[in-house]
Design a protein around this motif. Structure first.
Motif, mmCIF file in Angstrom:
data_model
loop_
_atom_site.group_PDB
_atom_site.id
_atom_site.type_symbol
_atom_site.label_atom_id
_atom_site.label_comp_id
_atom_site.label_asym_id
_atom_site.label_seq_id
_atom_site.Cartn_x
_atom_site.Cartn_y
_atom_site.Cartn_z
ATOM 1 N N GLY A 102 40.829 38.545 51.625
ATOM 2 C CA GLY A 102 41.887 38.588 52.625
ATOM 3 C C GLY A 102 42.883 37.458 52.564
ATOM 4 N N THR A 103 42.589 36.387 51.826
ATOM 5 C CA THR A 103 43.521 35.254 51.734
ATOM 6 C C THR A 103 43.819 34.842 50.299
ATOM 7 N N PHE A 104 43.208 35.496 49.330
ATOM 8 C CA PHE A 104 43.504 35.192 47.928
ATOM 9 C C PHE A 104 44.958 35.522 47.617
ATOM 10 N N THR A 105 45.472 36.564 48.269
ATOM 11 C CA THR A 105 46.880 36.933 48.156
ATOM 12 C C THR A 105 47.429 37.178 49.563
ATOM 13 N N PRO A 106 48.738 37.109 49.753
ATOM 14 C CA PRO A 106 49.292 37.425 51.080
ATOM 15 C C PRO A 106 48.990 38.857 51.514
ATOM 16 N N GLN A 107 48.912 39.784 50.543
ATOM 17 C CA GLN A 107 48.626 41.176 50.884
ATOM 18 C C GLN A 107 47.207 41.341 51.408
ATOM 19 N N GLY A 108 46.292 40.533 50.935
ATOM 20 C CA GLY A 108 44.930 40.560 51.426
ATOM 21 C C GLY A 108 44.157 41.812 51.070
ATOM 22 N N THR A 109 44.380 42.377 49.879
ATOM 23 C CA THR A 109 43.682 43.580 49.450
ATOM 24 C C THR A 109 42.990 43.351 48.107
ATOM 25 N N LEU A 110 42.035 44.225 47.807
ATOM 26 C CA LEU A 110 41.336 44.148 46.522
ATOM 27 C C LEU A 110 42.279 44.436 45.358
ATOM 28 N N ASP A 111 43.196 45.376 45.531
ATOM 29 C CA ASP A 111 44.121 45.676 44.445
ATOM 30 C C ASP A 111 45.052 44.499 44.162
ATOM 31 N N ALA A 112 45.511 43.831 45.222
ATOM 32 C CA ALA A 112 46.358 42.658 45.009
ATOM 33 C C ALA A 112 45.569 41.547 44.331
ATOM 34 N N ALA A 113 44.315 41.365 44.736
ATOM 35 C CA ALA A 113 43.472 40.347 44.100
ATOM 36 C C ALA A 113 43.229 40.672 42.633
ATOM 37 N N ALA A 114 43.036 41.956 42.332
ATOM 38 C CA ALA A 114 42.807 42.356 40.946
ATOM 39 C C ALA A 114 43.998 41.988 40.061
ATOM 40 N N GLY A 115 45.191 41.997 40.642
ATOM 41 C CA GLY A 115 46.380 41.641 39.889
ATOM 42 C C GLY A 115 46.436 40.182 39.477
ATOM 43 N N ARG A 116 45.570 39.350 40.056
ATOM 44 C CA ARG A 116 45.542 37.925 39.717
ATOM 45 C C ARG A 116 44.371 37.565 38.797
ATOM 46 N N LEU A 117 43.562 38.537 38.408
ATOM 47 C CA LEU A 117 42.352 38.227 37.648
ATOM 48 C C LEU A 117 42.646 37.695 36.247
ATOM 49 N N ALA A 118 43.770 38.091 35.666
ATOM 50 C CA ALA A 118 44.106 37.570 34.341
ATOM 51 C C ALA A 118 44.232 36.051 34.372
ATOM 52 N N ARG A 119 44.748 35.508 35.483
ATOM 53 C CA ARG A 119 44.861 34.047 35.625
ATOM 54 C C ARG A 119 43.484 33.396 35.613
ATOM 55 N N LEU A 120 42.518 34.031 36.267
ATOM 56 C CA LEU A 120 41.171 33.461 36.304
ATOM 57 C C LEU A 120 40.519 33.524 34.927
ATOM 58 N N ALA A 121 40.787 34.590 34.189
ATOM 59 C CA ALA A 121 40.255 34.668 32.829
ATOM 60 C C ALA A 121 40.839 33.553 31.963
ATOM 61 N N ARG A 122 42.131 33.277 32.134
ATOM 62 C CA ARG A 122 42.742 32.180 31.366
ATOM 63 C C ARG A 122 42.206 30.821 31.803
#
Length: 583
Positions: A102-122
């Motif tokens: 709910g706070t990883f992104t402003p949208q607070g959704t799983l789909d929005a969070a999934a869009g940031r996973l490439a950063r975590l892989a890097r």
């Protein structure tokens, strides 16, 4: 389709569907169980009416489209087409990343969070640990007041969104761990007591009646929570579970619930042919929690290690309130104790508790990767009065030192979202209770709690104010600018070094050595041929690392950190650190 429900005290149960009512019948060979067969498809809304009462959601509901008090919806897990043939990723060698949807992104959704996973892989982390995703009243909250342990919070996107998130994580090579709560359910929207003895007054907990793990009817209650755990791992292809506050699971039976759960998860791992693991949060400092079942333990695969956090936090900040008092006399010595023995509290006196606490860890029996080490977590930030992170009070240099000690420690390291760039946003306690009386009770309770510690009530964020949640959302523009970008690069370097060097993944605690100087505020952690040297003081320090041809593998201030000379002294600037290896 077959509908089933356990309600041992009911005299009659009707299955309520949109197009009518279907009477249920008792199952002869399963005491307390009721069943009905009727046509239903994925998405069909339904509920159960007990003895002519109101229609209630299914205790095993996999989806609550209208929230915890609404009708349940059928979820056919066969409908999702998985994109990745995932072989799993084990805990040993992992670097975890705790994330709140709910706070990883402003949208607070799983789909929005999934869009940031490439950063975590890097970044180099190996697993994402999601905070609880079970339904709770309202839209935003921490998730620890969930009331449907088999379902996914609809504002996050529901079951399909969780599967998409897991699939995307696996595409990036990331495992997924889910935080689950078995020790209590939220106070609002909890309909389990209407169905049967899911709770018992035999034990008391901070949240009221305890989950029934040992009183009459507890066989089915235990099966309920074990079934929920297995469903997450099987139906959503998760790699592990984090079990919230297992010390609050009151269980006097000879076959403990945690041991039974561990055996069930290990059996499922064999069935699905991929590694699965359980991480416990335990305040007991009891090595039996993470000792294998074959050796007389409960078989948890790992546990959070707050002793490491408390020692590190005290050394970094100088705070001495609450449980930090136990570590305040000699914080670097306490840190050294945890790095070499796992627990600081291993049977000695705890001033905070006013008694002895803990038990020694058998370092030959329990490898260090079974302990998670961290500088920050949701608890250690969010349970502070204003939700301030370490970055709110520490210099970038001290944040770098915290990272170095965490990521080169013998434990399995875990980061809290945003820590890797020294996020400037707080992470505060926020709720969205729909019950006005409960909302006011939480608001006043929070203010009174911290007022007792000297805080002005006006300084305590209102949990029910939407702005409190909004302030807690990460600012994704920060990692691109100074000083955040430099800290992010440092985290990437340290994680890459951890993956590259077997010394840093060696789980043998007895092989770790720590030298330190409390007054000068430096310490050196020896891991095989590597040395992590940290200067927490504001002045430069000459740190003895041994006479050896050293190379600087990583340094927070590389322009002023030269390899040690023939005297074996490493000259570190104030609030700085370096990792050394053979030249």
């Amino acid at each position: 389709m077959t509908f089933e429900v356990w309600a041992p005290q009911a005299g009659r149960i009707d299955l309520q569907l949109a197009d009518g009512t279907c009477p249920m019948r008792r199952v002869g060979h399963r005491a307390g169980w009721w069943t009905a067969q009727t046509d239903a498809a994925d998405g069909t809304r339904y509920g159960f009416r007990l003895d002519g009462g109101p229609v209630l959601p299914d205790p095993r509901s996999a989806r609550q489209p209208d929230g915890p008090d609404g009708l349940s919806a059928v979820v056919d897990h066969r409908h999702y087409r998985w994109r990745v043939a995932w072989a799993g990723r084990p805990l040993r060698g992992a670097v975890l990343y705790e994330l709140h949807v709910g706070t990883f992104t402003p949208q607070g959704t799983l789909d929005a969070a999934a869009g940031r996973l490439a950063r975590l892989a890097r970044l180099g982390v190996t697993h994402v640990e999601l905070m609880p995703v079970c339904p709770f009243p309202g839209r935003h909250g921490w998730g620890y007041d969930g009331v449907a342990p088999w379902a996914v919070h609809e504002p996050y996107g529901g079951p399909e969104a969780l599967k998409r998130f897991v699939d995307t994580a696996h595409e990036h090579g990331l495992g997924v761990v889910l935080d689950v709560v078995h020790n209590h359910l939220g106070p609002s929207g909890n309909h389990l007591p209407a169905y049967g003895p899911y709770f018992t007054d035999t034990h008391a907990t901070p949240w009221g009646a305890a989950v029934n793990l040992d009183a009459p009817g507890s066989d089915e209650v235990r099966a309920y929570f074990i079934g929920s755990a297995l469903a997450w791992l099987r139906d959503y292809r998760l790699d592990g579970l984090r079990l919230d506050a297992v010390h609050a699971l009151h269980d006097t039976r000879a076959y403990p619930f945690l041991e039974e759960l561990s055996a069930a998860v290990d059996a499922l791992a064999v069935e699905v042919d991929r590694p699965l693991f359980l991480i416990a949060e335990s305040d007991l400092n009891d090595p039996r929690v993470i000792t294998p079942r074959a050796k007389g333990g409960l078989g948890m695969h790992a546990q959070w290690n707050d002793d490491f956090h408390h020692a590190l936090h005290t050394a970094l900040t100088g705070e001495t309130d609450g449980y930090y008092a136990d570590f305040a006399t000699a914080p670097l010595a306490a840190l050294a104790r945890t790095l070499t023995h796992g627990f600081f509290h291993d049977g000695g006196h705890s001033r905070f508790r006013g008694r002895r606490h803990g038990r020694p860890l058998d370092r030959a029996l329990v490898p260090a990767h079974r302990l998670l080490g961290y500088a920050q977590t949701h608890d250690q930030i969010g349970n502070r009065a204003t939700g301030d992170r370490l970055s709110a009070s520490l210099s970038p240099g001290l944040l770098a030192c915290a990272a170095a000690l965490t990521l080169t420690a013998p434990f399995t390291p875990m980061l809290f979202m945003g820590e890797e760039w020294g996020a400037g946003t707080p992470w505060q306690f926020f709720t969205d209770h729909t019950d006005p009386e409960l909302a006011e009770a939480v608001r006043l309770g929070r203010r009174h709690e911290f007022a007792a510690h000297g805080w002005a009530e006006t300084d305590i964020p209102d949990p029910q104010d939407p702005a409190t949640r909004d302030r807690s959302c990460l600012d994704w523009s920060e990692p691109e600018r100074a000083p955040h970008a430099g800290l992010l690069a440092w985290y990437r370097d340290l994680i890459a070094l951890r993956h590259a060097r077997p010394d840093l993944r060696d789980p043998d605690l007895s092989a770790v050595r720590v030298d330190h100087d409390e007054q000068a505020r430096w310490c050196v952690v020896r891991r095989g041929e590597l040395r992590t040297a940290v200067n927490l003081g504001s002045r430069p320090a000459s740190v003895p690392v041994g006479r050896h041809p050293w190379a600087v593998l990583a340094a927070w201030r590389p322009q002023t950190t030269a390899p040690p000379g023939p005297d074996g002294l490493l000259h570190l600037p104030g609030e700085s650190c370096a990792v050394l290896g053979p030249a």
